[in-house]
Motif scaffolding. Sequence first.
Motif, PDB file in Angstrom:
ATOM      1  N   GLY A 139       0.838  -1.186  -0.063  1.00 15.35           N
ATOM      2  CA  GLY A 139      -0.087   0.008  -0.134  1.00 15.35           C
ATOM      3  C   GLY A 139       0.740   1.195   0.089  1.00 15.35           C
ATOM      4  O   GLY A 139       0.427   2.467   0.242  1.00 15.35           O
ATOM      5  N   ARG A 140       2.070   1.132  -0.087  1.00 17.16           N
ATOM      6  CA  ARG A 140       2.949   2.394  -0.067  1.00 17.16           C
ATOM      7  C   ARG A 140       3.576   2.784  -1.315  1.00 17.16           C
ATOM      8  O   ARG A 140       4.410   1.577  -1.934  1.00 17.16           O
ATOM      9  CB  ARG A 140       3.956   2.222   0.974  1.00 17.16           C
ATOM     10  CG  ARG A 140       3.295   2.492   2.462  1.00 17.16           C
ATOM     11  CD  ARG A 140       4.311   2.792   3.536  1.00 17.16           C
ATOM     12  NE  ARG A 140       5.111   3.585   3.500  1.00 17.16           N
ATOM     13  CZ  ARG A 140       6.317   3.592   3.914  1.00 17.16           C
ATOM     14  NH1 ARG A 140       6.563   2.621   4.749  1.00 17.16           N
ATOM     15  NH2 ARG A 140       7.316   4.678   3.835  1.00 17.16           N
ATOM     16  N   PHE A 141       3.805   3.757  -1.937  1.00 21.69           N
ATOM     17  CA  PHE A 141       4.847   4.038  -2.947  1.00 21.69           C
ATOM     18  C   PHE A 141       5.875   4.835  -2.450  1.00 21.69           C
ATOM     19  O   PHE A 141       5.680   5.524  -1.530  1.00 21.69           O
ATOM     20  CB  PHE A 141       3.973   4.998  -3.999  1.00 21.69           C
ATOM     21  CG  PHE A 141       2.907   4.438  -4.934  1.00 21.69           C
ATOM     22  CD1 PHE A 141       3.383   3.761  -6.072  1.00 21.69           C
ATOM     23  CD2 PHE A 141       1.623   4.554  -4.467  1.00 21.69           C
ATOM     24  CE1 PHE A 141       2.273   3.297  -6.907  1.00 21.69           C
ATOM     25  CE2 PHE A 141       0.615   4.121  -5.212  1.00 21.69           C
ATOM     26  CZ  PHE A 141       1.083   3.184  -6.494  1.00 21.69           C
TER      27      PHE A 141
ATOM     28  N   ASP B 169      -6.080   7.676 -11.526  1.00 20.44           N
ATOM     29  CA  ASP B 169      -7.580   8.001 -11.227  1.00 20.44           C
ATOM     30  C   ASP B 169      -8.416   6.795 -11.527  1.00 20.44           C
ATOM     31  O   ASP B 169      -9.381   6.948 -11.236  1.00 20.44           O
ATOM     32  CB  ASP B 169      -8.243   9.240 -11.838  1.00 20.44           C
ATOM     33  CG  ASP B 169      -8.021   8.935 -13.478  1.00 20.44           C
ATOM     34  OD1 ASP B 169      -7.437   8.036 -13.868  1.00 20.44           O
ATOM     35  OD2 ASP B 169      -8.620   9.924 -14.016  1.00 20.44           O
ATOM     36  N   ALA B 170      -7.636   5.751 -11.726  1.00 21.44           N
ATOM     37  CA  ALA B 170      -8.552   4.440 -12.170  1.00 21.44           C
ATOM     38  C   ALA B 170      -8.967   3.775 -10.656  1.00 21.44           C
ATOM     39  O   ALA B 170      -8.139   3.856  -9.518  1.00 21.44           O
ATOM     40  CB  ALA B 170      -7.769   3.531 -12.943  1.00 21.44           C
ATOM     41  N   GLU B 171      -9.785   3.331 -10.530  1.00 12.14           N
ATOM     42  CA  GLU B 171     -10.420   2.742  -9.130  1.00 12.14           C
ATOM     43  C   GLU B 171     -10.414   1.230  -9.419  1.00 12.14           C
ATOM     44  O   GLU B 171     -10.818   0.584 -10.205  1.00 12.14           O
ATOM     45  CB  GLU B 171     -11.762   3.484  -8.843  1.00 12.14           C
ATOM     46  CG  GLU B 171     -11.802   4.856  -8.553  1.00 12.14           C
ATOM     47  CD  GLU B 171     -13.071   5.332  -8.299  1.00 12.14           C
ATOM     48  OE1 GLU B 171     -13.905   4.651  -8.450  1.00 12.14           O
ATOM     49  OE2 GLU B 171     -13.076   6.453  -7.944  1.00 12.14           O
ATOM     50  N   ASP B 172     -10.600   0.716  -8.126  1.00 15.29           N
ATOM     51  CA  ASP B 172     -10.660  -0.874  -8.138  1.00 15.29           C
ATOM     52  C   ASP B 172      -9.568  -1.708  -8.752  1.00 15.29           C
ATOM     53  O   ASP B 172     -10.056  -2.718  -9.423  1.00 15.29           O
ATOM     54  CB  ASP B 172     -12.127  -1.143  -8.210  1.00 15.29           C
ATOM     55  CG  ASP B 172     -13.130  -0.535  -7.819  1.00 15.29           C
ATOM     56  OD1 ASP B 172     -13.080  -0.221  -6.390  1.00 15.29           O
ATOM     57  OD2 ASP B 172     -14.307  -0.193  -8.216  1.00 15.29           O
ATOM     58  N   ILE B 173      -8.307  -1.284  -8.663  1.00 19.13           N
ATOM     59  CA  ILE B 173      -7.563  -1.757  -9.469  1.00 19.13           C
ATOM     60  C   ILE B 173      -6.615  -2.781  -8.228  1.00 19.13           C
ATOM     61  O   ILE B 173      -6.141  -2.159  -7.369  1.00 19.13           O
ATOM     62  CB  ILE B 173      -6.330  -1.047  -9.950  1.00 19.13           C
ATOM     63  CG1 ILE B 173      -7.147  -0.211 -11.150  1.00 19.13           C
ATOM     64  CG2 ILE B 173      -5.278  -2.026 -10.834  1.00 19.13           C
ATOM     65  CD1 ILE B 173      -7.719  -1.098 -12.151  1.00 19.13           C
ATOM     66  N   PRO B 174      -6.668  -4.072  -8.060  1.00 15.66           N
ATOM     67  CA  PRO B 174      -6.254  -4.718  -7.008  1.00 15.66           C
ATOM     68  C   PRO B 174      -4.571  -4.968  -7.162  1.00 15.66           C
ATOM     69  O   PRO B 174      -4.013  -6.015  -7.280  1.00 15.66           O
ATOM     70  CB  PRO B 174      -7.014  -5.841  -7.327  1.00 15.66           C
ATOM     71  CG  PRO B 174      -7.051  -6.252  -8.696  1.00 15.66           C
ATOM     72  CD  PRO B 174      -7.443  -4.987  -9.248  1.00 15.66           C
ATOM     73  N   MET B 175      -3.970  -3.802  -6.904  1.00 17.08           N
ATOM     74  CA  MET B 175      -2.363  -3.941  -6.951  1.00 17.08           C
ATOM     75  C   MET B 175      -1.731  -4.348  -5.837  1.00 17.08           C
ATOM     76  O   MET B 175      -2.272  -4.347  -4.786  1.00 17.08           O
ATOM     77  CB  MET B 175      -1.985  -2.471  -7.068  1.00 17.08           C
ATOM     78  CG  MET B 175      -2.356  -1.620  -8.356  1.00 17.08           C
ATOM     79  SD  MET B 175      -1.571   0.027  -8.570  1.00 17.08           S
ATOM     80  CE  MET B 175      -2.030   0.919  -7.034  1.00 17.08           C
ATOM     81  N   ARG B 176      -0.910  -5.480  -6.002  1.00 20.46           N
ATOM     82  CA  ARG B 176      -0.242  -6.119  -4.948  1.00 20.46           C
ATOM     83  C   ARG B 176       1.517  -5.344  -4.993  1.00 20.46           C
ATOM     84  O   ARG B 176       1.783  -5.216  -3.888  1.00 20.46           O
ATOM     85  CB  ARG B 176      -0.129  -7.619  -5.386  1.00 20.46           C
ATOM     86  CG  ARG B 176      -1.442  -7.942  -5.690  1.00 20.46           C
ATOM     87  CD  ARG B 176      -2.027  -8.582  -4.375  1.00 20.46           C
ATOM     88  NE  ARG B 176      -1.456  -9.555  -3.916  1.00 20.46           N
ATOM     89  CZ  ARG B 176      -2.336  -9.940  -2.706  1.00 20.46           C
ATOM     90  NH1 ARG B 176      -3.169  -9.481  -2.223  1.00 20.46           N
ATOM     91  NH2 ARG B 176      -1.518 -11.177  -2.207  1.00 20.46           N
ATOM     92  N   ALA B 177       2.037  -5.303  -6.107  1.00 21.93           N
ATOM     93  CA  ALA B 177       3.363  -4.718  -6.185  1.00 21.93           C
ATOM     94  C   ALA B 177       3.563  -3.875  -7.540  1.00 21.93           C
ATOM     95  O   ALA B 177       3.030  -4.102  -8.672  1.00 21.93           O
ATOM     96  CB  ALA B 177       4.442  -5.644  -5.922  1.00 21.93           C
TER      97      ALA B 177
END
Length: 203
Positions: free
Chosen positions: A40-42, A136-144
């Motif tokens: 969850g961190r950039f 601004d895209a939503e609901d993208i299940p990013m892991r890494a």
Amino acid sequence: MRFLFVLILLSGTGIGLIYPWVVSNFSGREIGTWRVYEQGRFRPLTVSLKDRDAPVRVLVDLTARAERIVSQQRTVLTLTAATNGRTVLASTLQFNHVDNPRQASPQLPDKIFRDEAGLIATVSPGAYLFTVGPGDAEDIPMRAVDLVLRSGVGEIDGRARPIGFSLMAVGLIGFLLSLRSGGGRPENPNSQPPPPRWGRGPT
């Protein structure tokens, strides 16, 4: 003719699709790969580049729990690269054109989607700050998210894709037409001479 159209179709695929993909992903040498997003961190990344590294292609690998990225033309990630306070690259990434993502691990359902952020054509020796952030895209299940830099990459000829797509269209249309006409016209039974008749003829 059918074989000729198949060759034209394959040639167009190679020129329009395979050639740009190979140049983008495999030409030159890899400088390195760095994790810029996790849990969850950039986090910004500073990389020291040399003038002999030019041109440098910037690629981004997005690991997500999804079969494909549906961003509805919205931005999934943003990326900027700067040196000496000057921005040398600014890009928005959507990832929605990636049809064949890589499997992250056989034990995990995560897939790795790659997109190209751009090319740093001229490199001044020194530190480059790369900053990746959310779009601004939503609901993208990013892991890494990983940043990949390749040096000495080849330039893609701008004529390749239009020529390749044109050849693909010609080959496909010609192949389909050859299938329709391949059977030929049905033979007219009246065009053949009648079979010989056995037995005695009139005397």
